[in-house]
Every structure is written in C-alpha cells, then in structure tokens.
Design an enzyme around this catalytic site. Sequence first.
Site, PDB file in Angstrom:
ATOM      1  N   ASP A 205       3.064  -1.092  -5.165  1.00  0.00           N
ATOM      2  CA  ASP A 205       3.165  -0.538  -3.822  1.00  0.00           C
ATOM      3  C   ASP A 205       2.502   0.838  -3.727  1.00  0.00           C
ATOM      4  O   ASP A 205       2.627   1.663  -4.638  1.00  0.00           O
ATOM      5  CB  ASP A 205       4.669  -0.393  -3.508  1.00  0.00           C
ATOM      6  CG  ASP A 205       4.950  -0.015  -2.073  1.00  0.00           C
ATOM      7  OD1 ASP A 205       4.685  -0.848  -1.194  1.00  0.00           O
ATOM      8  OD2 ASP A 205       5.432   1.111  -1.835  1.00  0.00           O
ATOM      9  N   GLU A 247      -1.736  -2.306  -3.905  1.00  0.00           N
ATOM     10  CA  GLU A 247      -1.687  -2.086  -2.461  1.00  0.00           C
ATOM     11  C   GLU A 247      -2.311  -0.718  -2.191  1.00  0.00           C
ATOM     12  O   GLU A 247      -1.666   0.319  -2.355  1.00  0.00           O
ATOM     13  CB  GLU A 247      -0.251  -2.090  -1.923  1.00  0.00           C
ATOM     14  CG  GLU A 247      -0.256  -2.086  -0.404  1.00  0.00           C
ATOM     15  CD  GLU A 247       0.818  -1.235   0.281  1.00  0.00           C
ATOM     16  OE1 GLU A 247       0.980  -1.381   1.492  1.00  0.00           O
ATOM     17  OE2 GLU A 247       1.473  -0.419  -0.388  1.00  0.00           O
TER      18      GLU A 247
HETATM   19  C1  NOJ Z   1       4.328  -0.523   1.591  1.00  0.00           C
HETATM   20  C2  NOJ Z   1       5.188  -1.683   1.962  1.00  0.00           C
HETATM   21  O1  NOJ Z   1       4.364  -2.813   2.170  1.00  0.00           O
HETATM   22  C3  NOJ Z   1       5.973  -1.316   3.200  1.00  0.00           C
HETATM   23  O2  NOJ Z   1       6.727  -2.406   3.661  1.00  0.00           O
HETATM   24  C4  NOJ Z   1       6.840  -0.129   2.906  1.00  0.00           C
HETATM   25  O3  NOJ Z   1       7.509   0.282   4.079  1.00  0.00           O
HETATM   26  C5  NOJ Z   1       6.004   1.033   2.363  1.00  0.00           C
HETATM   27  N1  NOJ Z   1       5.153   0.612   1.295  1.00  0.00           N
HETATM   28  C6  NOJ Z   1       6.878   2.148   1.865  1.00  0.00           C
HETATM   29  O4  NOJ Z   1       7.578   1.718   0.734  1.00  0.00           O
END
Ligand code: NOJ
Length: 547
Positions: A205, A247
């Site tokens: 993430d 991501e």
């Molecule tokens: C990316 C995630 O996809 C999202 O759902 C989340 O709110 C943010 N990171 C913060 O953790």
Amino acid sequence: MTAAATGAAWYKDAVFYQLHVKTFCDSDGDGIGDFKGLTGKLDYVRDLGIDCLWILPMYPSPFRDDGYDISDYCSIHPSYGSMQDFRDFLEAAHARGLRVITELVLNHTSDQHAWFKEARSSRDHPLRDWYVWSDTDDRYAGVRIIFTDTERSNWAWDPQTKQYYWHRFFSHQPDLNFDNPAVREEFWNVMKFWLEIGVDGFRVDAVPYLIEREGTSCENLPETHAVLKFLRQRLDEHFTDRVLLAEANQWPEDVRHYFGEGDEFHMAFHFPLMPRMFMAVGLEDRKPLVDIVERTPAIPENCQWGIFLRNHDELTLEMVTEVERQYMYDEYARDPVARINVGIRRRLAPLLEGDRRRIELMNGLLMSLPGSPIVYYGDEIGMGDNIYLGDRNGVRTPMQWNGGWNAGFSSADPERLAQPLISNAVYGYQGVNVESQRRVEHSLLNWTRRLIRARQSSPVFSRGTTTFLKPANHRVLAFLRTLDRDQVLVVCNLASTAQAVQLDLRELAGALPIEMFGKSVFPRIGAAPYVLTLNPYDFYWFKLRRL
Ligand code: NOJ
C-alpha cells in the site's frame, strides 16, 4: 490455475481477483464475511478462471479506513475468523491451484496500534522515533493532501506530548518513520511472518510516501526506493516464487523506478491507464489510451504491470490533466454525490450505465492490453453501487450470490450486515446475482468466464509485445500482441455507432485470422487494406495462423 500461471514469474500470466473478506461470504451469521465463508466460495473463483486472489486488509483494526488502519500486523481480525481459519483458507486455495496475496500497509499504522500508543506516551519513549514528529506544522510545506474531502493538513496535533505528527492519509493514520532502521527491520519481520504461513506475496500500500525530505514533494524519493529494495532483497534471500505488487498512483515514468532493475517490485498497478480506458470509450477516440501506453517505459523482463478497471477505492483521477478530469466528471459522475476526493465512487456497471456492450468492451480491453488483469469482485456479474453510503463503502457492498435472504451473503438480520445490500430495481441482488447468471448461458458471468479462458489460451496476452496499428478511423483501436511466432490482432470499436475500418496488414500477408471466441475463419490477409466492420462497441480478437 492455468498451466501458464504455474511457471517462473507466474504473476505475469495470472488473472487476479480482488475481494474483501468482510463482504464476500459470512459463514457464522454475524453479518460480516469471514475466512470460512470465503473458503466455501473458492470453487466459484477458480471456475471463473482466476489464478490469484488479492485480499483486502484482514488484520485487527478500528476500521476507520476499512482496515487500512491496522492496529496489529500479525493477527486476523476476530470478525473474519481465527488464524487457523486463515491457514485453512490458504491451504484450500493452494489445493485448488489458487495463489493468495495479502496487504502490506507500510506507510502508516492506526493511531490505535501499540507502537503509536507507546510513541505518543512521552517524547523520550524509545518508540517515539518510529513516527514523524514536529514542533510546528509548517515542515514539508506544499506536500499535496490525498484525502482532500476530509483532511486540511498532513500534520495532526498530539495534545498528549504537544507535538504534531505526520500523516499522508487520515489523521488517525500516523506515518511511520522509515528513516529509522528498526522500522524497516520490523516490516521485514511482518513480511516473514505471513510468507512463512504461505502467502504468495503482497499488494504493498501507498509506497511513494515512505520518506519525507524538506523541499521535495515527499513522493518517490531515492531513500524510499532504498527501503523497498532492502525489503525485496530480504524476500529474495529467503523465499522464491512470491510477488510484490506496488500501489504507486503516479505517472508511468515515476512508477518505472519501482521496478528498479528487476530488484524492487515484481508488479505495479498502471494507474494512468485506467481512466484513459474510460476516456477512450467515452470520447470514442483511441488517442488517450494509445498515448499513455506508448508513453509507458519498458520494464525489466521479470516485471509486469497490474491493470484494472475498478477497485475498492474511488476511480482515481489524480493521473489526468485538469481538462481530462473535468471531462471524466461530466461524463461519468454528473451527480456530485458520486464524487469523492479526486475521483468517482462508482462500480463498473453503473459507470457504463449498465450497457452490456460497453461492459464487455471494457473487459475486453482489460484482458488484452499489456499487464496482468485484476478483476474487482462483483464486477463479473455487473454489480451496482450505493453512492449514498459514506466514504468509498458504496463500492464495497456484499457479494450477490443469489436472489434469496441477504443475497446468500449472510443469514443475519439485514440490519446487521457489514454493509447494506444493493436492492434497487436495476442492480438489486434479486436479479443481479451469481445463481441466476449461472443459469443463463449468455449472462455476463458466463461471458466473463469465456473471456478469461480466451485470454489464458494464448501467452501473447501476458508476455507479448504490443504494437498499435493506427488506421484512419480514430474510433477504432487496433493492436497486435506478439510473442515469438504467436500473434493476436485485437480490433475494438470504441464508438456507439457501427464503424468500418481499413487496416494496413501488409506485413502479415498470408496469415489467416481466426476469431478467438467463435473460431470462425476470416478472409486471408493480403496486400490490400484489410476491411472490417464492427457493430457499436464491438471487438474482435484474431489469432493469426501463418501459412
Ligand atoms: C490505499 C488504499 O487503497 C486505500 O483504500 C486507503 O484508504 C489508503 N491506501 C490509505 O491506507
């Protein structure tokens, strides 16, 4: 698992399926999905042709960001079951040839995590330096705010110790301090914990934001890459055949660095491609899509893009220009309630007004453009959304298994469900569900299964090169996917009206196009322009058979 997705760099051949345990299937009637419920649905996922599951955060959490606010990295949230339930699930998935990746949320924890509670207990606590503190809230000025609808600053005040702490997301998600080597070591321990249990990798993430430096955007810094390379190196030293998926919602040139020299991430999402697929279809013009793919730098041999149409977040519009963003809002989110942060909180089917032809076309693009496709749960049956639920919950409603009680998701009282079901006249579970679509040969579900099977029938889609043909008719997108002597020609009509196109295929003269779904043989390619006609939103995949 398809034969292809079992070899080296399996992730290059895999079709991924993203799901939320919370809203997939509830086995114990408490209204919340769980691992036992999910385990019971693995045959469904396998039969769809999926190779790898991506599970949204499944850890203890106060759920103020639907689990991305983690309070313990090495347990399972009790609502989802026990650690044993998770192990049983993993074993059952592997027994079916399904791989599983889970979430690694590095950048921040919940403010309820023991580390943060300790860190904020006093200024000289040994864990203080695991987070990023400041006496003033003007450091790192100009760094953009990501959750524009809720946050005013990236600093939040801690009244206990009278300092500010840094957060790139919600203020209850303090950023960890990755300058501190102890934090990196701890995350390697977290990774090792899950890898030893048997997970096949992680969707990592928010990777661009690990390190902060004055005078920069605090994104994509070289020091951040150093942390990620460290984790990859540890992974390679101890494990084989696992995948790290980044991501990084950034431009392709910046994301390119997350692959390193094949020594950082195995995969990264291609964020800018996604809105351009919608733009190309909305504008009936291939240009936005072709431009972004052509602008995307080459990546190392052992790497792969992850491509998607929708996910659990808003359809993000960060990687488009101001004019393009306005266009996307006008075309796909006229109702302001459908907008959140810098994006649109809608699922695939409602975005495309339930138009089966456009849904098929977009899925056809997903399965044929370069990268490993990721299907968002429920989109294979055309599930709807609920833009009136808070935050991004409207695209995270329970999976619709059948037309019965709670859509077959749970035996709980409907009031108790983790999220309310979609029950409107168009997308309601009474009509849109797995069971009814199983019964109908031409349902979206059965069509999607055939599409995935067609994709998996040729390695050109997962490993081949991509060359765009640029016919005069800009409403037609045509490209060749080539791997050694295997070749597939993809031709798509992006328009709502019938189109004819003349393709210059002289270099392929002599080849025989075989349409991949019906196996029909089309006229042999010659020296003359190859003429095709396509109905609105129609597309063809032709396997080219050589003489
Ligand atoms: C990316 C995630 O996809 C999202 O759902 C989340 O709110 C943010 N990171 C913060 O953790």
